[in-house]
Design a protein around this motif. Structure first.
Motif, short mmCIF file in Angstrom:
data_model
loop_
_atom_site.label_atom_id
_atom_site.label_comp_id
_atom_site.label_asym_id
_atom_site.label_seq_id
_atom_site.Cartn_x
_atom_site.Cartn_y
_atom_site.Cartn_z
N HIS A 1 -15.00 -7.39 48.15
CA HIS A 1 -13.89 -7.93 48.71
C HIS A 1 -13.32 -7.22 50.08
O HIS A 1 -12.41 -7.40 50.34
N LEU A 2 -14.30 -6.59 50.45
CA LEU A 2 -14.01 -5.76 52.02
C LEU A 2 -14.61 -6.81 52.95
O LEU A 2 -14.04 -6.57 54.28
N VAL A 3 -14.99 -7.81 52.66
CA VAL A 3 -15.69 -8.56 53.60
C VAL A 3 -15.52 -10.34 52.94
O VAL A 3 -15.49 -10.22 52.02
N PRO A 4 -15.72 -11.45 53.98
CA PRO A 4 -15.68 -12.69 53.20
C PRO A 4 -17.14 -12.95 52.41
O PRO A 4 -18.15 -12.22 52.37
N PRO A 5 -17.07 -14.00 51.48
CA PRO A 5 -18.32 -14.11 50.66
C PRO A 5 -19.55 -14.22 51.39
O PRO A 5 -20.59 -13.78 50.77
N PRO A 6 -19.95 -15.01 52.33
CA PRO A 6 -21.13 -15.04 52.90
C PRO A 6 -21.70 -13.71 53.42
O PRO A 6 -22.96 -13.60 53.49
N ALA A 7 -20.93 -12.48 53.45
CA ALA A 7 -21.51 -11.43 53.96
C ALA A 7 -21.63 -10.11 52.71
O ALA A 7 -21.96 -9.15 52.92
N ARG A 8 -21.52 -10.97 51.56
CA ARG A 8 -21.44 -9.87 50.31
C ARG A 8 -22.79 -9.01 50.01
O ARG A 8 -22.66 -7.77 49.84
N SER A 9 -23.84 -9.80 50.10
CA SER A 9 -25.25 -8.82 50.09
C SER A 9 -25.37 -7.84 51.05
O SER A 9 -25.74 -6.78 50.72
N THR A 10 -24.97 -8.08 52.26
CA THR A 10 -25.13 -7.31 53.37
C THR A 10 -24.11 -6.01 53.41
O THR A 10 -24.40 -4.80 53.39
N ALA A 11 -22.79 -6.25 52.68
CA ALA A 11 -21.73 -5.40 52.57
C ALA A 11 -22.43 -4.43 51.48
O ALA A 11 -22.23 -3.13 51.60
N SER A 12 -22.74 -4.96 50.56
CA SER A 12 -23.15 -4.29 49.20
C SER A 12 -24.33 -3.53 49.62
O SER A 12 -24.35 -2.22 49.27
N ALA A 13 -25.35 -3.69 50.52
CA ALA A 13 -26.40 -3.07 50.80
C ALA A 13 -26.10 -1.81 51.99
O ALA A 13 -26.71 -0.83 51.78
N LEU A 14 -25.17 -2.14 52.71
CA LEU A 14 -24.69 -1.07 53.58
C LEU A 14 -24.04 0.15 52.57
O LEU A 14 -24.17 1.21 53.05
N PHE A 15 -23.27 -0.17 51.59
CA PHE A 15 -22.65 0.66 50.76
C PHE A 15 -23.79 1.36 50.00
O PHE A 15 -23.88 2.43 49.87
N LEU A 16 -24.77 0.61 49.63
CA LEU A 16 -25.69 1.42 48.70
C LEU A 16 -26.53 2.22 49.59
O LEU A 16 -27.01 3.04 49.14
N LEU A 17 -27.02 1.71 50.89
CA LEU A 17 -27.44 2.77 51.93
C LEU A 17 -26.92 4.19 51.97
O LEU A 17 -27.59 5.38 51.70
N ILE A 18 -25.44 4.28 51.89
CA ILE A 18 -24.98 5.40 52.12
C ILE A 18 -25.03 6.20 50.58
O ILE A 18 -25.44 7.17 50.55
N ASN A 19 -24.79 5.42 49.82
CA ASN A 19 -24.63 5.93 48.03
C ASN A 19 -26.15 6.46 47.77
O ASN A 19 -26.18 7.44 47.16
N ASN A 20 -27.22 5.44 48.10
CA ASN A 20 -28.49 6.01 47.63
C ASN A 20 -29.25 6.83 48.37
O ASN A 20 -29.96 7.92 48.03
N LEU A 21 -28.98 6.80 49.79
CA LEU A 21 -29.91 7.72 50.51
C LEU A 21 -29.18 9.15 50.20
O LEU A 21 -30.03 10.27 50.18
N ILE A 22 -27.90 9.42 50.03
CA ILE A 22 -27.40 10.59 49.77
C ILE A 22 -27.48 10.97 48.28
O ILE A 22 -27.88 11.99 47.80
N GLY A 23 -27.13 10.01 47.60
CA GLY A 23 -27.24 10.26 45.94
C GLY A 23 -28.39 10.55 45.34
O GLY A 23 -28.86 11.34 44.79
#
Length: 427
Positions: A342-364
């Motif tokens: 919900h931080l982006v419009p619906p057409p950008a959901r996959s990309t927003a999720s991937a940017l979140f996962l980039l930080i979460n998974n690279l560090i985590g």
């Protein structure tokens, strides 16, 4: 804004969710099976804890995290279901190849391939769920999908431990890898992309650079991402190294270890996942800040109980003490993933999720598993055979940091939340 086509309105969201969950279960079976097989692999290939940490963390996490962004952008622009299907086939094939490794290098390269495949599976799946389920039900739907983590981890350790004990660790990789390939065709036949709305294909629909700039301006994204990353460092680290701790410090054999881990993950993980989504959907309708405050509370509760479970020398006490914090460790997924959507419009959901996962998974993933293994190696001259136990205890401070960062995101979510103009069609 154009409405979804009639064919999408008659789709069965629960069936789509079930297929996404099945694929996610295989995602975590293939990802976590290495943890239960660590002892026989180390014995066969003569690997240290630090080297196993590299195989479990860095080898998987680097390409998994980085490639997730372009693959998610491709999914947003083309077909989310095709990207997920192709990813499933790639990671399952490389999981099977892990069984052919005869050296650290060979296993490292195969794990890189698993990471490449899994990079395209998760973020597009979040977006498909966002397409099929309305906002008021999305946190619970994402929690159902996220059950793939405890279910897949449980199946991975149970099946991997049993097969390795009865045959060998190589056969375990062959079996789970080939099983994943089998489900690719039925998945693609059942899971269809939602027809694109006219606004999503318009020239002014969000481009990659715009999405990055949009998220970069939202403090809630950074607090949620780094809070989740700190929790994932500990979560992935504990999940990977707990089997080794049980065998070294509690004297369990391979099958007993797989049963212990499987029961803790299944009972605690399922309860925590469902509770997190349910609480977020109920409380979040009153105040969007609860999408951050629910996970923050769970992190605080988990620290002392995890400490007790790790420190005790009694296996039954450890089991009882691990159940509740294992549930707390999974509470964050539904609420945080919904907030990111919900931080982006619906057409950008996959990309927003991937940017979140980039930080979460690279560090985590990349940092947590290796850090606990390297710390264990460094502490061995001091604590000897108990070094891994103290590595885990020292690392629990990461949950306190995760709680603080996630709590800080709450007030900003009230401002950063993007309301849907036209919600997805109801089931």
């Amino acid at each position: 804004m154009a409405s979804p086509s009639p064919s999408f309105k008659t789709a069965r969201p629960n069936l789509v969710l079930a297929m996404l969950l099945l694929v996610y279960i295989f995602n975590f079976v293939d990802r976590q099976i290495l943890s239960i097989l660590a002892a026989p692999i180390q014995a066969d290939l003569d690997l240290s804890d630090a080297e196993m940490g590299l195989l479990g963390g860095v080898a998987f996490a680097v390409l998994y995290s980085v490639l997730g962004v372009p693959l998610a952008w491709l999914a947003d622009k083309t077909s989310r279901s095709w990207v997920i299907t192709g990813s499933l086939m790639i990671w399952s094939g490389f999981t099977a190849l892990c069984g052919t490794a005869v050296s650290f290098t060979g296993l490292f390269l195969s794990r890189l391939g698993v990471g490449v495949g899994e990079a395209g599976g998760v973020a597009p799946s979040y977006a498909v769920i966002g397409d099929y389920f309305p906002s008021k039900r999305r946190a619970f739907a994402l929690s159902i999908y996220s059950l793939g983590i405890p279910l897949g981890s449980t199946i991975g350790v149970l099946a991997g431990g049993y097969i390795a004990a009865q045959i060998d660790w190589r056969t375990a990789f062959f079996v789970v890898g080939l099983a994943g390939l089998v489900i690719a065709i039925p998945f693609k036949l059942i899971v269809k992309d939602r027809p694109r709305l006219a606004s999503e294909n318009a020239p002014d629909s969000p481009q990659f650079g715009q999405i990055v700039r949009l998220l970069a301006r939202k403090p809630s994204f950074w607090f949620l991402s780094f809070g989740a990353a700190c929790s994932s460092m500990l979560g992935y680290g504990l999940a990977f190294w707990l089997p080794s701790l049980l065998q070294r410090s509690f004297g369990l054999d391979l099958v007993q270890t797989s049963q212990f881990i499987g029961a803790v993950m299944l009972l605690g993980g399922v309860a925590g996942m469902l509770a997190g989504g349910w609480l977020a959907d109920r409380l979040g309708t009153r105040d969007k800040a609860f999408y951050a405050w629910v996970p923050a509370s769970a992190f605080f509760i988990g620290v002392p109980l995890f400490s007790g479970g790790i420190y005790t020398s009694n296996v039954w006490a450890a089991f009882a003490l691990f159940l509740i914090p294992q549930a707390m460790a999974y509470v964050w997924l539904g609420p945080v993933l919904t907030a990111v959507q919900h931080l982006v419009p619906p057409p950008a959901r996959s990309t927003a999720s991937a940017l979140f996962l980039l930080i979460n998974n690279l560090i985590g993933i990349g940092g947590g598993i290796y850090a606990l293994g390297a710390l264990s190696t460094a502490l061995t001259p001091i604590y000897g055979a108990e070094a891994l136990r103290y590595s885990m205890l020292y690392s629990l401070s990461l949950y306190a940091v995760a709680a603080l960062l996630t709590a800080c995101a709450g007030p900003f979510l009230r401002r950063d939340w993007v309301a849907e103009i036209t919600p997805p069609a109801a089931p």
